[in-house]
Design a protein around this motif. Structure first.
Motif, mmCIF file in Angstrom:
data_model
loop_
_atom_site.group_PDB
_atom_site.id
_atom_site.type_symbol
_atom_site.label_atom_id
_atom_site.label_comp_id
_atom_site.label_asym_id
_atom_site.label_seq_id
_atom_site.Cartn_x
_atom_site.Cartn_y
_atom_site.Cartn_z
ATOM 1 N N THR A 351 0.856 -1.187 0.000
ATOM 2 C CA THR A 351 0.000 0.000 0.000
ATOM 3 C C THR A 351 0.891 1.235 0.000
ATOM 4 O O THR A 351 1.945 1.253 0.634
ATOM 5 N N GLY A 352 0.460 2.257 -0.733
ATOM 6 C CA GLY A 352 1.300 3.444 -0.862
ATOM 7 C C GLY A 352 0.517 4.739 -0.776
ATOM 8 O O GLY A 352 -0.688 4.777 -1.048
ATOM 9 N N THR A 353 1.213 5.787 -0.400
ATOM 10 C CA THR A 353 0.671 7.147 -0.403
ATOM 11 C C THR A 353 1.734 8.069 -0.993
ATOM 12 O O THR A 353 2.944 7.803 -0.875
ATOM 13 N N TYR A 354 1.311 9.139 -1.618
ATOM 14 C CA TYR A 354 2.259 10.096 -2.174
ATOM 15 C C TYR A 354 2.944 10.857 -1.038
ATOM 16 O O TYR A 354 2.325 11.173 -0.013
ATOM 17 N N ALA A 355 4.239 11.137 -1.227
ATOM 18 C CA ALA A 355 5.032 11.829 -0.212
ATOM 19 C C ALA A 355 5.904 12.882 -0.870
ATOM 20 O O ALA A 355 6.380 12.693 -2.005
ATOM 21 N N SER A 356 6.132 13.965 -0.182
ATOM 22 C CA SER A 356 6.961 15.045 -0.717
ATOM 23 C C SER A 356 8.439 14.670 -0.648
ATOM 24 O O SER A 356 8.843 13.754 0.077
ATOM 25 N N LYS A 357 9.231 15.393 -1.386
ATOM 26 C CA LYS A 357 10.679 15.180 -1.372
ATOM 27 C C LYS A 357 11.248 15.455 0.014
ATOM 28 O O LYS A 357 12.143 14.744 0.490
ATOM 29 N N LYS A 358 10.701 16.471 0.665
ATOM 30 C CA LYS A 358 11.161 16.805 2.016
ATOM 31 C C LYS A 358 10.919 15.665 2.981
ATOM 32 O O LYS A 358 11.795 15.314 3.786
ATOM 33 N N GLU A 359 9.731 15.064 2.910
ATOM 34 C CA GLU A 359 9.432 13.942 3.807
ATOM 35 C C GLU A 359 10.331 12.750 3.506
ATOM 36 O O GLU A 359 10.862 12.106 4.414
ATOM 37 N N ALA A 360 10.532 12.450 2.231
ATOM 38 C CA ALA A 360 11.306 11.267 1.855
ATOM 39 C C ALA A 360 12.747 11.372 2.316
ATOM 40 O O ALA A 360 13.374 10.354 2.665
ATOM 41 N N LYS A 361 13.299 12.582 2.345
ATOM 42 C CA LYS A 361 14.712 12.751 2.666
ATOM 43 C C LYS A 361 14.960 12.980 4.155
ATOM 44 O O LYS A 361 16.087 13.301 4.549
ATOM 45 N N GLN A 362 13.959 12.818 4.966
ATOM 46 C CA GLN A 362 14.176 12.916 6.411
ATOM 47 C C GLN A 362 15.049 11.768 6.896
ATOM 48 O O GLN A 362 15.035 10.666 6.337
ATOM 49 N N ARG A 363 15.801 12.048 7.955
ATOM 50 C CA ARG A 363 16.732 11.057 8.479
ATOM 51 C C ARG A 363 15.988 9.773 8.879
ATOM 52 O O ARG A 363 14.938 9.820 9.493
ATOM 53 N N GLY A 364 16.578 8.655 8.503
ATOM 54 C CA GLY A 364 16.003 7.356 8.848
ATOM 55 C C GLY A 364 15.126 6.759 7.768
ATOM 56 O O GLY A 364 14.849 5.556 7.783
ATOM 57 N N ASN A 365 14.685 7.585 6.819
ATOM 58 C CA ASN A 365 13.850 7.053 5.742
ATOM 59 C C ASN A 365 14.713 6.395 4.667
ATOM 60 O O ASN A 365 15.821 6.858 4.370
ATOM 61 N N VAL A 366 14.223 5.319 4.103
ATOM 62 C CA VAL A 366 14.940 4.585 3.056
ATOM 63 C C VAL A 366 14.373 4.983 1.696
ATOM 64 O O VAL A 366 13.171 4.863 1.460
ATOM 65 N N ILE A 367 15.250 5.469 0.817
ATOM 66 C CA ILE A 367 14.845 5.835 -0.539
ATOM 67 C C ILE A 367 15.359 4.762 -1.498
ATOM 68 O O ILE A 367 16.552 4.439 -1.501
ATOM 69 N N ASN A 368 14.464 4.210 -2.302
ATOM 70 C CA ASN A 368 14.828 3.196 -3.284
ATOM 71 C C ASN A 368 14.664 3.804 -4.676
ATOM 72 O O ASN A 368 13.559 3.912 -5.200
ATOM 73 N N ASN A 369 15.779 4.214 -5.281
ATOM 74 C CA ASN A 369 15.746 4.772 -6.633
ATOM 75 C C ASN A 369 15.621 3.622 -7.628
ATOM 76 O O ASN A 369 16.600 3.191 -8.243
ATOM 77 N N TYR A 370 14.397 3.160 -7.786
ATOM 78 C CA TYR A 370 14.176 1.919 -8.504
ATOM 79 C C TYR A 370 14.410 2.045 -10.007
ATOM 80 O O TYR A 370 14.509 1.048 -10.714
ATOM 81 N N GLY A 371 14.533 3.246 -10.515
ATOM 82 C CA GLY A 371 14.711 3.430 -11.951
ATOM 83 C C GLY A 371 16.059 2.982 -12.480
ATOM 84 O O GLY A 371 16.237 2.842 -13.691
ATOM 85 N N TYR A 372 17.052 2.735 -11.594
ATOM 86 C CA TYR A 372 18.362 2.284 -12.057
ATOM 87 C C TYR A 372 18.265 0.894 -12.670
ATOM 88 O O TYR A 372 17.567 0.020 -12.154
ATOM 89 N N TRP A 373 19.008 0.687 -13.757
ATOM 90 C CA TRP A 373 18.897 -0.551 -14.543
ATOM 91 C C TRP A 373 19.328 -1.801 -13.775
ATOM 92 O O TRP A 373 18.892 -2.902 -14.092
ATOM 93 N N PHE A 374 20.203 -1.641 -12.774
ATOM 94 C CA PHE A 374 20.752 -2.808 -12.083
ATOM 95 C C PHE A 374 19.923 -3.231 -10.875
ATOM 96 O O PHE A 374 20.272 -4.183 -10.180
ATOM 97 N N LYS A 375 18.835 -2.539 -10.603
ATOM 98 C CA LYS A 375 18.025 -2.859 -9.433
ATOM 99 C C LYS A 375 17.346 -4.225 -9.597
ATOM 100 O O LYS A 375 17.018 -4.639 -10.709
ATOM 101 N N PRO A 376 17.134 -4.941 -8.488
ATOM 102 C CA PRO A 376 16.408 -6.219 -8.580
ATOM 103 C C PRO A 376 15.030 -6.017 -9.167
ATOM 104 O O PRO A 376 14.424 -4.946 -9.036
ATOM 105 N N TRP A 377 14.530 -7.030 -9.852
ATOM 106 C CA TRP A 377 13.196 -6.959 -10.409
ATOM 107 C C TRP A 377 12.193 -6.770 -9.284
ATOM 108 O O TRP A 377 12.323 -7.348 -8.210
ATOM 109 N N PHE A 378 11.167 -5.975 -9.536
ATOM 110 C CA PHE A 378 10.303 -5.515 -8.450
ATOM 111 C C PHE A 378 9.603 -6.660 -7.726
ATOM 112 O O PHE A 378 9.512 -6.658 -6.498
ATOM 113 N N TYR A 379 9.097 -7.638 -8.443
ATOM 114 C CA TYR A 379 8.366 -8.705 -7.763
ATOM 115 C C TYR A 379 9.281 -9.499 -6.847
ATOM 116 O O TYR A 379 8.853 -10.000 -5.803
#
Length: 630
Positions: A351-379
């Protein structure tokens, strides 16, 4: 959803590429000539794949299958089995490089289109519409066949054979209709042409913190295909199917008129009849689609669940659907929903909700830049929640929208068995995914038919309260995992379109329903059945027939992009034909455009067969429909 119904690929004519594809199409024939030299090696590798390797390809299915399946005779190994074992060679050395060049050429065309002024794009659109109107006016109904678009049969996202184009037909070229005409921030409307795809529209809108209300996951899915067919996405439990977010349609009718259809003007019947009609009522030349505000990231929660299939289905419903009537309360409903069932006892709900850039970059939050080609397949990334436990991460919004593109859900595992390995992702992952059109162009008739018989790609639209029954049926009859779950609404509308909610559903006050919409779920079944993985016989056509009859009895619907075994009478038991046939007659589509059943029907369609069916439709007051099954 994988390869959503009727969603067509964008296509530009590039002669050198077409000539090369002509030769690629015969690669399998060349492989067959080499079979004597390779036979012993093929036999060893094929046996190894069906034995030891099957667990590596699909561990959840093989472990479960080996433990519980009764002993069955082994399926006879065919030559096509050997060809499929080595198809990855064609994919790596031909399909992937030319897919990259194709995508890059399309990207350059999109950039050029985006740089044009609004006035220039509008002028080009009007000129292109005039050309299509002129072309349609050149048709001689007494001599020419029925009207079809000029796309080659293999340039379609879907499993069904596009054999209707092999009969004599009259081609109309729509390849120029691939521009975003306008992004209206005041009206919150995107006006686009039918060959605009999801990658193109998200690339323009997401930087504006805007998005289509329903943006299908795969890059290649087009607006025209999603409107004429169907489209579903993680926000469909709020907004409905893709066609439910359409504001207006610009349609070229059989008599040469270009009309604008909305839900409340004189063409409202056409507006409600076009979804699921597969372009058989007129030619779509533009559409206005609803936009919504979004933020830079999606905060995604992965929650593992265990239990039997009924318990997994209930956990899925509980992840997003409150009690009856509360579905419109934003505090009780997430903005994005998706579920994946990995085995008869395990699944992960997201389940997901939209979040601002400010919220995402708060300390302790994990950001997954999934657009990179080498990332594991999503499933596979989501599956780690079964070991890690519940976790939360922030994914850039556009990366989230297209999370299943690179692996084509999990079908990429069949195309490239090692495609999910780190070494491949790191070295060649930037070439993924292979263009579906090129995959189809380089497969022979034998391989295509083999896929139909030994491989399943189906989207099953069923009421939310019947998801558990559906999972049990798929497990019992097909034994396919993973399974994709995506909820969506089906609305009560002023007119009755081809798909509609259960009569009187609101009286039952079920979880997820409201007074005006019933909650459904797209159950995505994509992979090789367990019996095939074990080397046992599997009758794909018979299982498809059984599945379709089960859907009819349970007020479910089958996506029309998929292979179907439905007879015409059973087709119209599944779908409602009253409004569709009314519009066929009113707007003179009969005799100009093929009926949606014959366009979806499996197998070759002869010109005589289609003409006789069209003549019968024209003479009948109402088409004959089967009586309900006992």
């Amino acid at each position: 959803m994988l390869l959503h119904q009727g969603a067509n690929l964008t296509f530009n004519s590039i002669m050198p590429l077409e000539e090369l594809l002509h030769y690629l199409y015969h690669i399998d024939a060349v492989c067959q000539r080499m079979r004597r030299l390779k036979f012993l090696i093929f036999f060893k590798l094929c046996s190894y794949t069906h034995g030891v390797k099957k667990e590596a390809i699909h561990p959840q299915v093989s472990k479960m299958s080996d433990a519980k399946a009764p002993i069955h005779p082994k399926r006879k190994i065919q030559l096509v089995d050997f060809l499929l074992q080595f198809r990855w060679i064609i994919v790596i050395f031909f399909v992937l490089p030319f897919s990259f060049l194709y995508y890059f050429s399309i990207y350059l065309g999109d950039v050029r289109s985006e740089r044009k002024s609004y006035e220039q794009r509008q002028k080009e659109h009007e000129e292109n519409v005039k050309e299509v109107v002129k072309r349609l006016g050149e048709r001689d109904a007494s001599k020419d066949g029925l009207v079809c678009t000029a796309r080659p049969p293999w340039v379609v996202v879907g499993m069904r054979n596009v054999d209707y184009k092999r009969a004599r037909h009259f081609e109309v070229d729509l390849s120029k209709f691939r521009n975003i005409l306008e992004i209206d921030k005041e009206r919150m409307i995107a006006r686009v042409e039918p060959l605009v795809n999801m990658a193109q529209i998200s690339r323009v809108t997401v930087p504006m913190n805007l998005s289509l209300a329903v943006l299908a996951e795969l890059d290649d899915l087009t607006v025209g295909g999603l409107i004429n067919g169907f489209g579903v996405e993680g926000s469909s439990h709020i907004f409905g199917l893709f066609s439910d977010t359409v504001v207006s349609l610009e349609v070229l009718l059989a008599d040469g008129r270009v009309v604008r259809a909305t839900k409340d003007n004189e063409y409202s019947d056409l507006f409600y009849a076009i979804p699921w009609s597969q372009g058989t009522l007129g030619l779509l030349v533009s559409a206005e689609i609803k936009l919504i505000p979004v933020k830079e990231y999606v905060k995604l929660t992965y929650k593992p669940v265990t239990g039997n299939l009924k318990e997994l289905a209930q956990a899925y419903a509980d992840s997003f659907a409150p009690k009856f009537g509360d579905q419109d309360d934003p505090s009780k409903v997430p903005e994005m929903v998706e579920g994946m069932i990995y085995s008869p006892t395990e699944g992960v709900m997201m389940t997901g909700t939209y979040a601002s850039k400010k919220e995402a970059k708060q300390r302790g939050n994990v950001i997954n830049n999934y657009g990179y080609w080498f990332k594991p397949w999503f499933y596979q990334h989501a599956q780690t929640a079964l070991k890690r436990g519940e976790f939360v991460e922030y994914i850039p919004t556009r990366d989230y929208y297209h999370r299943h593109t690179r692996s084509l859900y999990w079908e990429g595992k069949l195309i490239l068995p090692f495609g999910d390995q780190f070494w491949f992702r790191f070295l060649l992952g930037w070439l993924m995914p292979p263009k579906i059109a090129l995959l189809k162009a380089t497969q022979s008739e034998a391989i295509r038919n083999y896929y139909h018989d030994h491989h399943v790609i189906q989207d099953l639209l069923v009421p939310l309260y019947k998801v558990g029954d559906t999972l049990e049926w798929v497990h019992r009859e097909m034994e396919i995992y993973p399974i994709w779950l995506c909820p969506h609404r089906i609305y009560k509308l002023p007119l009755k379109p081809m798909i509609y909610p259960e009569p009187g559903f609101e009286k039952h006050r079920r979880q997820g329903d409201t007074e005006y919409a019933q909650m459904y779920t797209d159950v995505g079944v994509y992979y090789v059945p367990g019996a095939v993985l074990r080397g046992e016989p599997f009758d794909g056509a018979e299982k498809c027939r059984q599945l379709e009859l089960w859907l009819i009895e349970n007020h479910g619907f089958q996506a029309q992009y998929a292979v179907t075994e439905l007879t015409e009478k059973n087709f119209w038991r599944m779908f409602d034909n009253s409004l569709y046939e009314q519009c066929r007659r009113k707007y003179k589509a009969i005799g100009t455009f093929m009926s949606v059943y014959y366009k979806s029907k499996k197998g070759r369609k002869t010109e005589k067969e289609v003409q006789e069916a069209e003549q019968e439709k024209a003479e009948q007051e109402t088409p004959e429909v089967d009586e309900p099954a006992n």
